[in-house]
Design a protein around this motif. Structure first.
Motif, PDB file in Angstrom:
ATOM      1  N   LYS A  67      25.749  12.251  25.630  1.00  0.00           N
ATOM      2  CA  LYS A  67      25.895  11.562  24.359  1.00  0.00           C
ATOM      3  C   LYS A  67      27.374  11.479  23.995  1.00  0.00           C
ATOM      4  O   LYS A  67      28.145  12.382  24.311  1.00  0.00           O
ATOM      5  N   LYS A 104      28.375  15.588  24.599  1.00  0.00           N
ATOM      6  CA  LYS A 104      27.323  16.596  24.483  1.00  0.00           C
ATOM      7  C   LYS A 104      26.176  16.190  25.403  1.00  0.00           C
ATOM      8  O   LYS A 104      25.939  15.001  25.629  1.00  0.00           O
ATOM      9  N   LEU A 105      25.449  17.170  25.887  1.00  0.00           N
ATOM     10  CA  LEU A 105      24.292  16.920  26.731  1.00  0.00           C
ATOM     11  C   LEU A 105      23.041  16.863  25.862  1.00  0.00           C
ATOM     12  O   LEU A 105      22.865  17.695  24.978  1.00  0.00           O
ATOM     13  N   THR A 106      22.182  15.878  26.112  1.00  0.00           N
ATOM     14  CA  THR A 106      20.919  15.790  25.383  1.00  0.00           C
ATOM     15  C   THR A 106      19.886  16.674  26.082  1.00  0.00           C
ATOM     16  O   THR A 106      20.137  17.197  27.170  1.00  0.00           O
ATOM     17  N   GLY A 107      18.734  16.812  25.475  1.00  0.00           N
ATOM     18  CA  GLY A 107      17.692  17.639  26.048  1.00  0.00           C
ATOM     19  C   GLY A 107      17.183  17.127  27.377  1.00  0.00           C
ATOM     20  O   GLY A 107      16.777  17.897  28.241  1.00  0.00           O
ATOM     21  N   SER A 108      17.215  15.806  27.553  1.00  0.00           N
ATOM     22  CA  SER A 108      16.727  15.221  28.805  1.00  0.00           C
ATOM     23  C   SER A 108      17.826  15.114  29.863  1.00  0.00           C
ATOM     24  O   SER A 108      17.600  14.550  30.928  1.00  0.00           O
ATOM     25  N   GLY A 109      19.028  15.619  29.560  1.00  0.00           N
ATOM     26  CA  GLY A 109      20.098  15.641  30.553  1.00  0.00           C
ATOM     27  C   GLY A 109      21.047  14.465  30.495  1.00  0.00           C
ATOM     28  O   GLY A 109      21.945  14.351  31.321  1.00  0.00           O
ATOM     29  N   LYS A 110      20.856  13.565  29.534  1.00  0.00           N
ATOM     30  CA  LYS A 110      21.780  12.445  29.392  1.00  0.00           C
ATOM     31  C   LYS A 110      23.012  12.911  28.611  1.00  0.00           C
ATOM     32  O   LYS A 110      22.984  13.951  27.969  1.00  0.00           O
TER      33      LYS A 110
END
Length: 65
Positions: free
Chosen positions: A23, A15-21
């Motif tokens: 997970k 999954k993509l986090t809000g900051s673009g990393k």
């Protein structure tokens, strides 16, 4: 030219986090849990970020690049 498809396996695992990393969840938590300590099982429960060396490959599989 047809559209490029995302890898279904990667779509389910990352999954993509809000900051673009990116997970991910830990492995080794599905069975044979009796020999693993409570501390180890608890640590495996929490999700973590993908290592920087693997980010480009996963982004390619998710067609983010």
């Amino acid at each position: 030219m047809p559209k490029q498809k995302t890898k279904s396996s990667a779509k389910k695992r990352f999954k993509l986090t809000g900051s673009g990393k990116i997970k991910r969840k830990h492995a080794f938590k599905s069975h044979i849990l009796t020999k693993k300590s409570k501390k180890r099982k608890l640590a495996l429960t929490h999700s973590t970020l993908v290592h920087q060396a693997d980010v480009n490959n996963i982004k390619e599989q998710l067609r983010l690049k």
